[in-house]
Design an enzyme around this catalytic site. Structure first.
Site, PDB file in Angstrom:
ATOM      1  N   PRO A  21       0.823  -1.216   0.000  1.00  0.00           N
ATOM      2  CA  PRO A  21       0.000   0.000   0.000  1.00  0.00           C
ATOM      3  C   PRO A  21       0.853   1.260   0.000  1.00  0.00           C
ATOM      4  O   PRO A  21       1.971   1.247   0.519  1.00  0.00           O
ATOM      5  CB  PRO A  21      -0.796  -0.105   1.308  1.00  0.00           C
ATOM      6  CG  PRO A  21      -0.076  -1.095   2.156  1.00  0.00           C
ATOM      7  CD  PRO A  21       0.682  -2.001   1.232  1.00  0.00           C
ATOM      8  N   ASP A  22       0.323   2.354  -0.564  1.00  0.00           N
ATOM      9  CA  ASP A  22       1.038   3.626  -0.436  1.00  0.00           C
ATOM     10  C   ASP A  22       0.617   4.276   0.886  1.00  0.00           C
ATOM     11  O   ASP A  22      -0.013   3.626   1.730  1.00  0.00           O
ATOM     12  CB  ASP A  22       0.830   4.525  -1.667  1.00  0.00           C
ATOM     13  CG  ASP A  22      -0.581   5.067  -1.794  1.00  0.00           C
ATOM     14  OD1 ASP A  22      -1.415   4.833  -0.902  1.00  0.00           O
ATOM     15  OD2 ASP A  22      -0.858   5.745  -2.815  1.00  0.00           O
ATOM     16  N   PHE A  23       0.970   5.519   1.089  1.00  0.00           N
ATOM     17  CA  PHE A  23       0.685   6.160   2.374  1.00  0.00           C
ATOM     18  C   PHE A  23      -0.585   6.989   2.348  1.00  0.00           C
ATOM     19  O   PHE A  23      -1.427   6.898   3.234  1.00  0.00           O
ATOM     20  CB  PHE A  23       1.879   7.034   2.791  1.00  0.00           C
ATOM     21  CG  PHE A  23       3.112   6.223   3.011  1.00  0.00           C
ATOM     22  CD1 PHE A  23       3.348   5.599   4.227  1.00  0.00           C
ATOM     23  CD2 PHE A  23       4.028   6.039   1.984  1.00  0.00           C
ATOM     24  CE1 PHE A  23       4.463   4.808   4.415  1.00  0.00           C
ATOM     25  CE2 PHE A  23       5.149   5.256   2.162  1.00  0.00           C
ATOM     26  CZ  PHE A  23       5.373   4.642   3.381  1.00  0.00           C
ATOM     27  N   ARG A  24      -0.739   7.818   1.313  1.00  0.00           N
ATOM     28  CA  ARG A  24      -1.756   8.866   1.368  1.00  0.00           C
ATOM     29  C   ARG A  24      -2.968   8.644   0.477  1.00  0.00           C
ATOM     30  O   ARG A  24      -3.845   9.495   0.448  1.00  0.00           O
ATOM     31  CB  ARG A  24      -1.107  10.226   1.062  1.00  0.00           C
ATOM     32  CG  ARG A  24      -0.118  10.629   2.129  1.00  0.00           C
ATOM     33  CD  ARG A  24       0.575  11.944   1.898  1.00  0.00           C
ATOM     34  NE  ARG A  24       1.512  12.217   2.986  1.00  0.00           N
ATOM     35  CZ  ARG A  24       2.728  11.675   3.100  1.00  0.00           C
ATOM     36  NH1 ARG A  24       3.169  10.840   2.179  1.00  0.00           N
ATOM     37  NH2 ARG A  24       3.491  11.956   4.138  1.00  0.00           N
ATOM     38  N   ASN A  34      11.117   5.120  -1.402  1.00  0.00           N
ATOM     39  CA  ASN A  34      10.583   3.841  -0.948  1.00  0.00           C
ATOM     40  C   ASN A  34      11.586   3.078  -0.099  1.00  0.00           C
ATOM     41  O   ASN A  34      12.800   3.153  -0.311  1.00  0.00           O
ATOM     42  CB  ASN A  34      10.130   3.012  -2.145  1.00  0.00           C
ATOM     43  CG  ASN A  34       9.001   3.693  -2.897  1.00  0.00           C
ATOM     44  OD1 ASN A  34       8.388   4.621  -2.374  1.00  0.00           O
ATOM     45  ND2 ASN A  34       8.736   3.252  -4.110  1.00  0.00           N
ATOM     46  N   ASP A  61      11.135  -0.274   0.396  1.00  0.00           N
ATOM     47  CA  ASP A  61      10.809  -1.682   0.145  1.00  0.00           C
ATOM     48  C   ASP A  61      11.919  -2.454  -0.561  1.00  0.00           C
ATOM     49  O   ASP A  61      11.798  -3.662  -0.776  1.00  0.00           O
ATOM     50  CB  ASP A  61       9.500  -1.792  -0.651  1.00  0.00           C
ATOM     51  CG  ASP A  61       9.507  -0.977  -1.950  1.00  0.00           C
ATOM     52  OD1 ASP A  61      10.595  -0.819  -2.557  1.00  0.00           O
ATOM     53  OD2 ASP A  61       8.429  -0.511  -2.366  1.00  0.00           O
ATOM     54  N   HIS A  84      14.877   7.889   1.918  1.00  0.00           N
ATOM     55  CA  HIS A  84      14.286   7.668   3.239  1.00  0.00           C
ATOM     56  C   HIS A  84      14.791   6.372   3.866  1.00  0.00           C
ATOM     57  O   HIS A  84      14.137   5.799   4.730  1.00  0.00           O
ATOM     58  CB  HIS A  84      12.755   7.666   3.146  1.00  0.00           C
ATOM     59  CG  HIS A  84      12.192   9.013   2.765  1.00  0.00           C
ATOM     60  ND1 HIS A  84      10.904   9.209   2.340  1.00  0.00           N
ATOM     61  CD2 HIS A  84      12.772  10.248   2.752  1.00  0.00           C
ATOM     62  CE1 HIS A  84      10.705  10.510   2.080  1.00  0.00           C
ATOM     63  NE2 HIS A  84      11.827  11.148   2.302  1.00  0.00           N
TER      64      HIS A  84
HETATM   65  P1  OAD Z   1       2.161   8.846  -0.976  1.00  0.00           P
HETATM   66  O1  OAD Z   1       1.258   7.770  -0.478  1.00  0.00           O
HETATM   67  O2  OAD Z   1       2.160  10.141  -0.260  1.00  0.00           O
HETATM   68  O3  OAD Z   1       1.828   9.162  -2.515  1.00  0.00           O
HETATM   69  C1  OAD Z   1       1.684   8.141  -3.457  1.00  0.00           C
HETATM   70  C2  OAD Z   1       1.259   8.791  -4.774  1.00  0.00           C
HETATM   71  O4  OAD Z   1       1.227   7.789  -5.777  1.00  0.00           O
HETATM   72  C3  OAD Z   1      -0.122   9.427  -4.726  1.00  0.00           C
HETATM   73  O5  OAD Z   1      -0.107  10.642  -5.428  1.00  0.00           O
HETATM   74  C4  OAD Z   1      -1.006   8.379  -5.439  1.00  0.00           C
HETATM   75  O6  OAD Z   1      -2.111   8.960  -6.107  1.00  0.00           O
HETATM   76  C5  OAD Z   1      -0.030   7.809  -6.414  1.00  0.00           C
HETATM   77  N1  OAD Z   1      -0.292   6.413  -6.815  1.00  0.00           N
HETATM   78  C6  OAD Z   1      -0.707   5.366  -6.081  1.00  0.00           C
HETATM   79  N2  OAD Z   1      -0.748   4.244  -6.805  1.00  0.00           N
HETATM   80  C7  OAD Z   1      -0.353   4.570  -8.066  1.00  0.00           C
HETATM   81  C8  OAD Z   1      -0.178   3.868  -9.289  1.00  0.00           C
HETATM   82  N3  OAD Z   1      -0.420   2.545  -9.384  1.00  0.00           N
HETATM   83  N4  OAD Z   1       0.237   4.560 -10.367  1.00  0.00           N
HETATM   84  C9  OAD Z   1       0.490   5.883 -10.309  1.00  0.00           C
HETATM   85  N5  OAD Z   1       0.359   6.605  -9.180  1.00  0.00           N
HETATM   86  C10 OAD Z   1      -0.050   5.962  -8.071  1.00  0.00           C
HETATM   87  O7  OAD Z   1       3.630   8.208  -1.053  1.00  0.00           O
HETATM   88  P2  OAD Z   1       5.037   8.962  -1.149  1.00  0.00           P
HETATM   89  O8  OAD Z   1       4.926  10.170  -2.005  1.00  0.00           O
HETATM   90  O9  OAD Z   1       6.042   7.954  -1.506  1.00  0.00           O
HETATM   91  O10 OAD Z   1       8.076   8.196   4.522  1.00  0.00           O
HETATM   92  O11 OAD Z   1       5.240   9.405   0.360  1.00  0.00           O
HETATM   93  C11 OAD Z   1       6.410  10.067   0.761  1.00  0.00           C
HETATM   94  C12 OAD Z   1       6.836   9.641   2.153  1.00  0.00           C
HETATM   95  O12 OAD Z   1       5.762   9.811   3.065  1.00  0.00           O
HETATM   96  C13 OAD Z   1       7.194   8.180   2.266  1.00  0.00           C
HETATM   97  O13 OAD Z   1       8.533   7.926   1.893  1.00  0.00           O
HETATM   98  C14 OAD Z   1       6.949   7.858   3.718  1.00  0.00           C
HETATM   99  C15 OAD Z   1       5.774   8.743   4.044  1.00  0.00           C
HETATM  100  O14 OAD Z   1       5.835   9.341   5.300  1.00  0.00           O
HETATM  101  C16 OAD Z   1       8.772   7.177   5.098  1.00  0.00           C
HETATM  102  O15 OAD Z   1       8.556   6.016   4.858  1.00  0.00           O
HETATM  103  C17 OAD Z   1       9.835   7.560   6.031  1.00  0.00           C
END
Ligand code: OAD
Length: 272
Positions: A38-41, A112, A114, A131
């Site tokens: 999963p992503d974060f936001r 990332n 991972d 990170h």
């Molecule tokens: P976010 O979860 O903030 O953002 C992920 C982005 O990817 C969002 O804009 C989604 O819309 C987009 N997205 C998701 N799935 C996708 C897909 N299949 N294709 C294209 N886009 C997609 O994640 P990060 O930007 O990586 O810190 O977050 C930054 C940091 O915040 C992370 O490194 C983490 C967190 O706090 C640590 O782990 C220390």
């Protein structure tokens, strides 16, 4: 303007003509969602939306060093879901590996943790894990490294590992950069390379966390920046040579690979 128009076909032409030979890539959690991480936001599926059960003051607390010292359990609940070993690189990871194989990758900056960039075979020296990652871990007090096999055992049952030096007994944490911690010095050294890029590809990040989020602004004027993301982020699209490929990044990357004539190679390497 450098590009004929703001399309992936124009980006492919830019690469094929030999004008883009120092490509900088910037990535975030969105390139790994297709791998099952999963992503974060993201509103429904993101980790931060699913942390309510952990009773955190706010979701980011799970990556906050001050909070971790008092309450390390939530981080280890989350680590169980993120721990490397069960995931495979995505098409987007493999595309970046293709760039490196063709000698076109100047530097990859990833947020990332991972380790899928390494798993995809991108050479270590071309990766900046801004990170940190789960690759190593140590005691947060005396900094003594902690063995990987023990780490894996603890993470699998969401148990908090403690320093092996019993006199210390400090909490063990992977070398992931938490809030209130410094970014790796490598990030600051390699960041200067962005100025030398002749093409920037930005994939799967919300560009909400600084200083990483300011990397795209370091790309020189007149150098194309291409965003592969579900949503528009970070003011990208505001410059004449910005290309927005909104949607799933693997789909966008496949489109670019088609335009480059690299599609078969991409799929073959992805399946390998
Ligand atoms: P976010 O979860 O903030 O953002 C992920 C982005 O990817 C969002 O804009 C989604 O819309 C987009 N997205 C998701 N799935 C996708 C897909 N299949 N294709 C294209 N886009 C997609 O994640 P990060 O930007 O990586 O810190 O977050 C930054 C940091 O915040 C992370 O490194 C983490 C967190 O706090 C640590 O782990 C220390």
């Amino acid at each position: 303007e450098t590009l004929r128009d703001r399309s992936l076909a124009a980006v492919a032409e830019h690469i094929k003509s030999g004008k883009a030979r120092r490509i900088v890539v910037m990535t975030g959690a969105g390139i790994s969602t297709a791998a099952g991480i999963p992503d974060f936001r993201s509103p429904e599926t993101g980790l931060y939306a699913n942390l309510a059960k952990l009773n955190l003051p706010q979701p980011e607390a799970v990556f906050d060093l001050v909070f971790f010292r008092q309450n390390p359990e939530p981080f280890y609940v989350l680590a169980k879901d993120l721990y490397p070993g069960n995931f495979h690189p995505t098409v987007s990871h493999v595309f970046i590996r293709l760039l490196s194989k063709k000698g076109l990758l100047l530097q990859l900056f990833t947020q990332n943790i991972d380790c899928l960039e390494r798993a995809a075979g991108i050479p270590d020296d071309l990766i900046v894990e801004a990170h940190g990652s789960f690759a190593h871990q140590r005691c947060i007090e005396c900094k003594t490294p902690y063995p990987e096999d023990l780490m894996r055992e603890h993470v699998q049952v969401a148990k908090v590992p403690r320093c092996l030096d019993e006199a210390c007994g400090g909490l063990v944490k992977p070398d992931i950069v938490f809030f209130h911690e410094a970014m790796p010095s490598l990030f600051y050294h390699r960041r200067e390379l962005v100025d030398r890029a002749d093409l920037a590809l930005i994939l799967g990040t919300s560009l909400q966390v600084h200083p990483f989020a300011s990397l795209p602004s370091l790309v020189r004027d007149g150098v194309p920046r291409v965003l592969f993301n579900m949503e528009r982020v970070g003011g990208l699209g505001s410059q004449a040579d910005d290309v927005l490929e909104l949607g799933d990044c693997d789909t966008g990357v496949r489109k670019l690979a088609d335009a480059l004539g690299w599609r078969d190679e991409l799929e073959a390497e992805w399946r390998a």
